[in-house]
Design an enzyme around this catalytic site. Structure first.
Site, PDB file in Angstrom:
ATOM      1  N   TYR A 229      11.744  31.242-117.690  1.00 38.39           N
ATOM      2  CA  TYR A 229      12.963  30.451-117.923  1.00 38.39           C
ATOM      3  C   TYR A 229      13.820  31.159-118.958  1.00 38.39           C
ATOM      4  O   TYR A 229      13.299  31.586-119.991  1.00 38.39           O
ATOM      5  CB  TYR A 229      12.608  29.045-118.421  1.00 38.39           C
ATOM      6  CG  TYR A 229      13.005  27.992-117.406  1.00 38.39           C
ATOM      7  CD1 TYR A 229      14.346  27.811-117.082  1.00 38.39           C
ATOM      8  CD2 TYR A 229      12.055  27.229-116.752  1.00 38.39           C
ATOM      9  CE1 TYR A 229      14.725  26.887-116.126  1.00 38.39           C
ATOM     10  CE2 TYR A 229      12.421  26.295-115.792  1.00 38.39           C
ATOM     11  CZ  TYR A 229      13.758  26.125-115.485  1.00 38.39           C
ATOM     12  OH  TYR A 229      14.138  25.220-114.538  1.00 38.39           O
TER      13      TYR A 229
ATOM     14  N   THR B 289      29.076  39.163-103.956  1.00 36.20           N
ATOM     15  CA  THR B 289      27.641  39.064-103.718  1.00 36.20           C
ATOM     16  C   THR B 289      27.076  40.424-104.122  1.00 36.20           C
ATOM     17  O   THR B 289      27.814  41.402-104.271  1.00 36.20           O
ATOM     18  CB  THR B 289      27.297  38.838-102.233  1.00 36.20           C
ATOM     19  OG1 THR B 289      27.743  39.976-101.492  1.00 36.20           O
ATOM     20  CG2 THR B 289      27.943  37.579-101.686  1.00 36.20           C
TER      21      THR B 289
ATOM     22  N   ARG C 293      19.615  39.515-102.831  1.00 34.54           N
ATOM     23  CA  ARG C 293      20.544  38.415-102.572  1.00 34.54           C
ATOM     24  C   ARG C 293      20.967  37.810-103.895  1.00 34.54           C
ATOM     25  O   ARG C 293      20.115  37.400-104.689  1.00 34.54           O
ATOM     26  CB  ARG C 293      19.888  37.292-101.761  1.00 34.54           C
ATOM     27  CG  ARG C 293      19.192  37.699-100.502  1.00 34.54           C
ATOM     28  CD  ARG C 293      18.976  36.522 -99.605  1.00 34.54           C
ATOM     29  NE  ARG C 293      20.251  36.164 -99.033  1.00 34.54           N
ATOM     30  CZ  ARG C 293      20.862  36.877 -98.093  1.00 34.54           C
ATOM     31  NH1 ARG C 293      20.303  37.949 -97.582  1.00 34.54           N
ATOM     32  NH2 ARG C 293      22.030  36.508 -97.653  1.00 34.54           N
TER      33      ARG C 293
ATOM     34  N   GLU D 291      17.492  30.176-119.771  1.00 36.77           N
ATOM     35  CA  GLU D 291      18.846  29.609-119.834  1.00 36.77           C
ATOM     36  C   GLU D 291      19.594  30.192-121.028  1.00 36.77           C
ATOM     37  O   GLU D 291      19.016  30.421-122.086  1.00 36.77           O
ATOM     38  CB  GLU D 291      18.756  28.086-119.936  1.00 36.77           C
ATOM     39  CG  GLU D 291      18.350  27.471-118.600  1.00 36.77           C
ATOM     40  CD  GLU D 291      18.029  25.981-118.689  1.00 36.77           C
ATOM     41  OE1 GLU D 291      17.996  25.431-119.792  1.00 36.77           O
ATOM     42  OE2 GLU D 291      17.803  25.387-117.623  1.00 36.77           O
TER      43      GLU D 291
ATOM     44  N   ASP E 153      37.547  37.878-104.123  1.00 40.12           N
ATOM     45  CA  ASP E 153      36.145  37.711-103.741  1.00 40.12           C
ATOM     46  C   ASP E 153      35.779  38.929-102.893  1.00 40.12           C
ATOM     47  O   ASP E 153      36.081  38.986-101.707  1.00 40.12           O
ATOM     48  CB  ASP E 153      36.011  36.404-102.953  1.00 40.12           C
ATOM     49  CG  ASP E 153      34.611  36.183-102.420  1.00 40.12           C
ATOM     50  OD1 ASP E 153      33.757  37.083-102.552  1.00 40.12           O
ATOM     51  OD2 ASP E 153      34.377  35.098-101.844  1.00 40.12           O
TER      52      ASP E 153
ATOM     53  N   LYS F  76      25.415  42.631 -99.921  1.00 41.57           N
ATOM     54  CA  LYS F  76      26.062  43.106 -98.695  1.00 41.57           C
ATOM     55  C   LYS F  76      26.215  44.623 -98.805  1.00 41.57           C
ATOM     56  O   LYS F  76      25.202  45.312 -98.874  1.00 41.57           O
ATOM     57  CB  LYS F  76      27.349  42.325 -98.471  1.00 41.57           C
ATOM     58  CG  LYS F  76      27.051  40.817 -98.231  1.00 41.57           C
ATOM     59  CD  LYS F  76      28.270  39.963 -97.993  1.00 41.57           C
ATOM     60  CE  LYS F  76      27.857  38.500 -97.852  1.00 41.57           C
ATOM     61  NZ  LYS F  76      29.011  37.594 -97.707  1.00 41.57           N
TER      62      LYS F  76
HETATM   63  C1  LIG Z   1      29.121  36.265 -98.002  1.00 37.84           C
HETATM   64  C2  LIG Z   1      30.312  35.716 -98.684  1.00 37.84           C
HETATM   65  C3  LIG Z   1      30.212  34.731 -99.678  1.00 37.84           C
HETATM   66  C4  LIG Z   1      28.950  33.952 -99.939  1.00 37.84           C
HETATM   67  O1  LIG Z   1      27.860  34.598-100.382  1.00 37.84           O
HETATM   68  P1  LIG Z   1      26.429  33.834-100.392  1.00 37.84           P
HETATM   69  O2  LIG Z   1      25.604  34.728-101.247  1.00 37.84           O
HETATM   70  O3  LIG Z   1      26.004  33.731 -98.989  1.00 37.84           O
HETATM   71  O4  LIG Z   1      26.645  32.494-101.018  1.00 37.84           O
HETATM   72  C5  LIG Z   1      31.359  34.354-100.356  1.00 37.84           C
HETATM   73  N1  LIG Z   1      32.545  34.893-100.061  1.00 37.84           N
HETATM   74  C6  LIG Z   1      32.693  35.810 -99.105  1.00 37.84           C
HETATM   75  C7  LIG Z   1      34.051  36.368 -98.832  1.00 37.84           C
HETATM   76  C8  LIG Z   1      31.586  36.235 -98.362  1.00 37.84           C
HETATM   77  O5  LIG Z   1      31.753  37.134 -97.387  1.00 37.84           O
END
Ligand SMILES: *Cc1c(COP(=O)(O)O)cnc(C)c1O
Length: 431
Positions: free
Chosen positions: A51, A222, A231, A53, A196, A225
């Protein structure tokens, strides 16, 4: 995995079958990738027991001295990778990182402007079934008939809806963004600009796409990807600044930095304890992304996607926007005799994994769709080059031209197996 195999044979069997599936199937889902064994070892470490936090040096629990080492390494490597002032590596996912942005920048009911979900946007950018569309007021810009965003249309929209926040970023947009133009528009309407970069983060880190960090107020991503880590999610700020909402620090009355609002939005705002094992794995992935080999990887991802788009076009398929700048392509199947759902199923039975996807101005429902989305990040990790991609498109075309013919699918399956065997992935399967 001798402990797992002897103590829990059922879960072990599922893991083993998944290793086999990843080794011998063709992974073309644009949001997926294959992490290194080092990333998996860090993620499978005893940090899962801790933990922690709070932030390094300011924890709510004791015993965080080694956790702090891991999180500080993750933070400093991420800052070096993206050349930025500040990061928070604790968001459990991309969606959690995005939630922290909403929590910091908007009040319930506030208007924001983002890319239309039907044109490639993400659920967390205002879907009516997501918190972003339930608690806030989403408005949208879209793409034009050529499949591209037109910045004059974005400006017109921003001037008519007066958003407090403008988001950029998509899960199915194959072109690069003009961040400078977005920032000019955000400044004109006095909105915060948020990028994003969940999908293209790895390509941005490698410098093969435009860099949002000098232009966006806030960036989220993220880590799993194109960035090829575990993840998870992350928040970044290029140049930190005083928050524009006049929020002050409790005792001193000092105006808080935007980074401080985001830190508090992650914890205690959104999350409980951070996933320390995942943070350690993020640190490993960021170190990998700082190596020169990662730049070659990103270039190859981009080359492979360009070849994939060109191969589909030369076989008479329509590709949204006519090609790609990044790692993904969106194939519009409306001129073929098949919808996205049936294409996905037919390809799956030949061991080719893609996902059905809406195309701009789609007349079919999200459960059927007129398109498929494909990405090259995962296959490039296992060493696919341009000629392999051409073979892949040939095989996809054979399936999609005879989607109900089981013998075609069977033959394609055998060829996919051979292609995968020529590019080995994970060698730790026992069977
Ligand atoms: C994949 C994605 C997310 C979300 O990511 P998670 O880890 O699945 O919650 C948010 N925004 C965009 C543009 C994405 O392609």
């Amino acid at each position: 995995m001798n402990h797992l195999s002897s103590q829990d044979p059922e879960i072990y069997a599922a893991v083993e079958q998944e290793v086999h599936r990843q080794n011998y199937g063709l992974e073309l889902i644009a949001s997926e990738n294959f992490v290194s064994r080092s990333v998996m070892q860090a993620q499978g470490s005893v940090f899962t027991n801790k933990y922690a936090e709070g932030l390094p040096g300011r924890r709510y629990y004791g015993g965080c001295e080694f956790t702090d080492v891991a999180e500080d390494l993750a933070r400093s490597r991420a800052k070096q990778l993206f050349q930025c002032d500040w990061v928070n590596v604790q968001p459990h996912s991309g969606a959690s990182a995005n939630a922290a942005v909403y929590l910091s920048c908007l009040k319930p009911g506030d208007t924001f402007l983002g890319l239309d979900l039907a044109h490639g946007g993400h659920l967390t950018h205002g879907s009516p079934v997501n918190f972003s569309g339930i608690w806030f007021q989403p408005t949208y810009y879209g793409v034009e008939n050529d499949g591209r965003i037109d910045m004059d249309r974005v400006r017109d929209k921003a001037k008519s809806v007066h958003p407090r926040l403008i988001s950029i970023g998509a899960s199915a947009y194959s072109r690069d963004f003009d961040y400078e133009a977005f920032r000019t528009i955000a400044d004109e309407v006095n909105a915060l600009l948020w990028m994003d970069m969940a999908h293209p983060a790895g390509l941005i880190a490698a410098g093969v796409l435009n860099d949002p960090l000098p232009h966006a107020h806030i960036v989220t991503t993220t880590t799993h990807k194109t960035l090829r880590g575990p993840r998870g999610g992350m928040l970044l700020i290029g140049r930190d600044f005083e928050n524009p909402f006049g929020k002050v620090a409790p005792k001193s009355g000092r105006i808080r930095k935007m980074s401080e609002l985001l830190d508090s939005a992650v914890f205690p705002g959104m999350q409980g304890g951070p996933l320390v094992h995942v943070i350690a794995a993020k640190a490993v992935a960021f170190r990998e992304a700082l190596q020169p080999e990662f730049i070659s990887y990103a270039r190859q991802v981009q080359k492979n996607a360009a070849v994939m788009a060109a191969s589909f076009l030369s076989r008479g398929y329509e590709v949204v926007s006519g090609g790609t700048d990044n790692h993904l392509i969106l194939v519009d199947l409306r001129s073929r005799n098949i919808n996205g759902r049936d294409a996905e199923h037919a390809l799956q039975s030949a061991h080719i994994t893609v996902n059905k996807n809406m195309v701009p101005f789609d007349d079919k429902s999200p459960f059927v769709t007129s398109g498929i989305r494909l990405g090259t990040a995962a296959v490039t990790t296992r060493g696919f080059q341009e000629t392999d991609i051409e073979s892949v498109v040939t095989l996809i075309d054979r399936v999609l031209s005879a989607p109900t013919d089981a013998s075609v699918r069977h033959k394609v399956q055998t060829e996919i197996h051979a292609l995968c065997e020529a590019h080995p992935l994970y060698d730790f399967v026992t069977a």
